[in-house]
Scaffold this motif. Sequence first.
Motif: not given
Ligand code: MIC
Length: 642
Positions: A119-120, A537-538
């Motif tokens: 997760d970012s 980070s997906r």
């Molecule tokens: C976001 O804030 O965009 C998320 C959802 O937490 C993403 C992770 C995801 O897409 O599951 C993130 O920040 O990495």
Amino acid sequence: MGLNLAQKIIKAHLVGGSMETGAEAALRIDQTLTQDATGTMAYLEFEAMGIDRVRTERSVAYIDHNTLQSGFENADDHRYIQSVAEKHGIWFSRPGNGICHQVHLERFGVPGKTLIGSDSHTPTAGGLGMLAFGAGGLDVAVAMGGGAYYINMPRVIRVELRGALRPFVTAKDVSLEILRILTVKGGVGRIIEWGGEGVRTLSVPERATITNMGAELGATSSIFPSDEITRAFLKAQGRERDYTPLEADPDAGYERVITIDLSALEPLIACPHMPDNVVPVASLRGTKVDQVCIGSCTNSSLYDMLKAAALLKGRTVAPSVSMSVSPGSRQVLTMLSDCGALSDILSAGARLLECACGPCIGMGFSPNSAGVSLRTFNRNFEGRSGTRDAKVYLVSPETAVASALTGEITDPRTLSLAALDVRLPERFRVDDSAVLPPAPPERAADVTVLRGPNIKAIPEGKPVGDELEAELTLKVGDNITTDHIMPAGARILPYRSNVPKLSQYCFEVCDSSFPERARAAGESVVVGGVNYGQGSSREHAALVPLYLGVRAVIAKSFARIHAANLVNAGIMPLTFANPDDYEKLTQGQKLRIRNVHRGMESGCMTLEADGTEIPLVCSFTPRQIAVLKAGGLLNYTREENA
Ligand code: MIC
Ligand code: SF4
């Protein structure tokens, strides 16, 4: 010359590569975290590596994103993650226990240790002096298996804090101020290290609000020193033993020093649709507000909630405003309830949502058509709230409440309220019963991993060949976020472990006909502008294009985590040598790159497009070249392990 804080932690964890700026550094990872929306994929990948038990000091699987359970999909994923965690040595934070970053800060983060999370916003733990990185699920899977995490050695920017915040000006305003200064691209390739005498005036949750939004700068990580304030926080969480003091050497070097005088800041607001679109709240005075949301991993601590409750106490939310509050963790919620602050929130007319990401990722509570939504969150990308034409603004809890009370955007200082006197407790309510321990090694073999029908196979990466011939199936502009590439929200998020289904929505925000075109083309290339892939980070933003046949993305520049995810998926991220050449390409063109392998080594390739030759550059490390030639990190790791 002495070392800065980031360099000290990197040095203590360096297992390969070099600490020279720009070089690849391989780091030993002490802790990992996953959340459910990226976690199913990360654990499928971990399983595919064939390693029995995690080799980290602590790995935690959180369920916080997909908690709506509007069908069987989410619940199935939760059971999968719970069982896979139990089997392989991972702690499991049950749904309802809270948002991964908030819970990790409260219960698991340790100063001086390294953490990567799928997760970012994982660098939130930098508020405790931890060096934490957001990463793709595959990188997290490798780290769980004891493998190193690779970063390009960042430059370090020091932000020197002076003075102290004035009433109704908050840590969120510090986050917005640095975004105003550096923009959403300003942190790319950098670690932001916070220091100076002003640091002593900020509590750990406030520091975590600031490190959290380093993700919006595109920064590799953000970090605060670990000092007596850190010790007090850990002590109040019943884990003073985790405390280590940490600071930069007085003569440490930095790329740049930015000074922020906390006492000169005013309440700030990020306007639609980018977190760096920052202006003073006062300049938008009077703008009608439809919705106000308090929560998310940026502003859902007990401290934030107590401030919101104190401002709401004895007052009523304006009739035209729909307001939600989502506490960051069960600890926060139970403590709010114990001290009566929850009643103050509810009596004022706010709706209580679960301790989860909720509206931040469009999982419910979407605004009305063209609605103005003020949120204490970190991202206001177009469409992310679930309402395409909503206008989302990012603010502090104080500005959010002031605006909820008046029904229009309001600088909280103008309400003549008494300054808040909210302090953190000397002892938090510690109850880890919603964090389930893994099975002991001797019992692990008996644990059955439960898989539902929504869990589909991970797409197989294809080795990068020596010649690429593909159609340019999509050309997009600057600052394309992962929310554009692979949208989330209540409709789509339940399919995070089902790439074929997800692929129907790829690039939906930009061009809903893309999936069909890509499928028809077989192999394709996507072209983008600057900071392509910023935001989350997906890895789905790489795996789904991979499934649709995307073999390369050519952009003016890339966001760090997404570029790494593309390589991990076996897709080449390539950059225009001359950014103006972006204009020469047209959607639908047939593209060709010859001598790809030589180009990966030399860093230069030539793109042929209808008789025009366009120079491209890349800077792959030998390891990345091997990963691309293997068809992605999973294949590469399997080969290495074999
Ligand atoms: C976001 O804030 O965009 C998320 C959802 O937490 C993403 C992770 C995801 O897409 O599951 C993130 O920040 O990495
Ligand atoms: Fe969850 Fe929002 Fe934080 Fe992402 S940014 S982890 S969706 S609360």
